[in-house]
Design an enzyme around this catalytic site. Sequence first.
Site, short mmCIF file in Angstrom:
data_model
loop_
_atom_site.label_atom_id
_atom_site.label_comp_id
_atom_site.label_asym_id
_atom_site.label_seq_id
_atom_site.Cartn_x
_atom_site.Cartn_y
_atom_site.Cartn_z
N LYS A 188 0.67 -1.19 -0.12
CA LYS A 188 -0.04 0.19 -0.01
C LYS A 188 0.89 1.22 0.11
O LYS A 188 1.98 1.17 0.38
CB LYS A 188 -0.97 -0.13 1.33
C1 PLP Z 1 -5.63 -4.42 1.04
C2 PLP Z 1 -7.02 -4.12 0.93
C3 PLP Z 1 -7.72 -4.51 2.28
C4 PLP Z 1 -7.14 -5.27 3.42
O1 PLP Z 1 -6.07 -4.65 3.99
P1 PLP Z 1 -5.19 -5.36 5.12
O2 PLP Z 1 -4.46 -4.23 5.51
O3 PLP Z 1 -4.14 -6.41 4.10
O4 PLP Z 1 -6.07 -5.97 5.98
C5 PLP Z 1 -9.27 -4.29 1.87
N1 PLP Z 1 -9.61 -3.77 1.18
C6 PLP Z 1 -9.08 -3.28 0.04
C7 PLP Z 1 -9.86 -2.67 -1.18
C8 PLP Z 1 -7.63 -3.75 -0.01
O5 PLP Z 1 -6.90 -3.54 -1.07
#
Ligand code: PLP
Length: 388
Positions: A188
């Site tokens: 991210k």
């Molecule tokens: C990455 C992601 C999540 C989950 O995030 P985590 O921190 O890995 O639990 C939820 N929704 C979307 C759209 C994502 O891309």
Amino acid sequence: MPVRSKNNFLIFGSPRIEQDEIDEVVASMEAGWLGTGPKVAKFESDFATYLGSGHAAACNSCTAALHLGLVALGLKPGDEVITTPLTFCASVNAIIHAGCTPVLADVDPVSMNIDPESIRAKITKRTKAILPVHFAGRACDMDAIMSIATEHDLKVVEDCAHAIETTYKGQHVGTFGNFGCFSFYVTKNVCTGEGGMVMANSEEDIKHVKILGLHGMSADAWKRFSDDGYKHYQVVEAGFKYNMMDIQAAIGIHQLKRVEEYHVRRRHVWDMYMDAFKALPIGLPAPEEPDTRHALHLFTILIDPDSCGVERDEFLIRMTHENIGVGVHYLSIPEQPYYRERFGWTLEDTPHAVRLGRQTVSLPLSAKLTDQDVLDVIQAVKKSLAIS
Ligand SMILES: *Cc1c(COP(=O)(O)O)cnc(C)c1O
């Protein structure tokens, strides 16, 4: 000869980590404070400052953040939550684990975000909340979504996993609904390895989320019975174990300082792609909507076999053979067997999301990429389309 050698494979979503993060983690370890402590508190306040409004509660993933937000809404079994089919499974699983029933509205084929008209069409007497996802970093139509919510007395939990830098009419997303949930997973825009954040406009709501995220324990509840000595905690509800560690916050504090610098870098990569691909027969991201800011989390192209002469899955294989890592965000939710079996969803219910999910390919877009890396990706795309 592949575009890159095997030992130089370009990993999709590889994070950019710098010396400050490394030093801060080492300092936490030397101080012996590994768990939730002062660095988590600082990361929360820095994050709220960056967004410009709201209260923050750090947790160990965005999945946890979504779960906490939905549980804190106090929804009941059978309550329906409308979300998008073009998302990561975590968005839907959080709804299920909060005891509610997920309902899918289709996406707009251009923005790839949940279509407000489709939300309207899915509202029933049981609908209690909307869970929009700011897909790829593009702001959802928040005016439309918030007015539907007001009209029908619905709560809103925003999935901002892609959208740390995203704004809509000058306001950061994640601050429109009751809760906004962010991810700091490795791929991210700001990463802590694993990590997440719940944002709330109400201080009461964020206090509730913090209690829910740490076993349901409240220190405040006991205070009135004690003087300033030892304080017992009281368990006031059955909570979860979702807290963030200081070691994670140590990374996040320094990542967050560079969020704008990294955005500038990804803008450069994005513009190189747009320029190189404009004459190719592939689908490209639509321009940003007026008065919004895109977080540039995913650069997605569409491989329509009719115009590209290659199937999407074959294209993925070819890119991997060129030693370029690619992603798929996402095969639409109704393609996944569990949901089809449990909820009876068919591919015809959300045709735009299904088509996009079958054509989409995410190219590397990390701030870590060098110009040469980007040129390699461009060359590999052309080679995989048999154009070059
Ligand atoms: C990455 C992601 C999540 C989950 O995030 P985590 O921190 O890995 O639990 C939820 N929704 C979307 C759209 C994502 O891309």
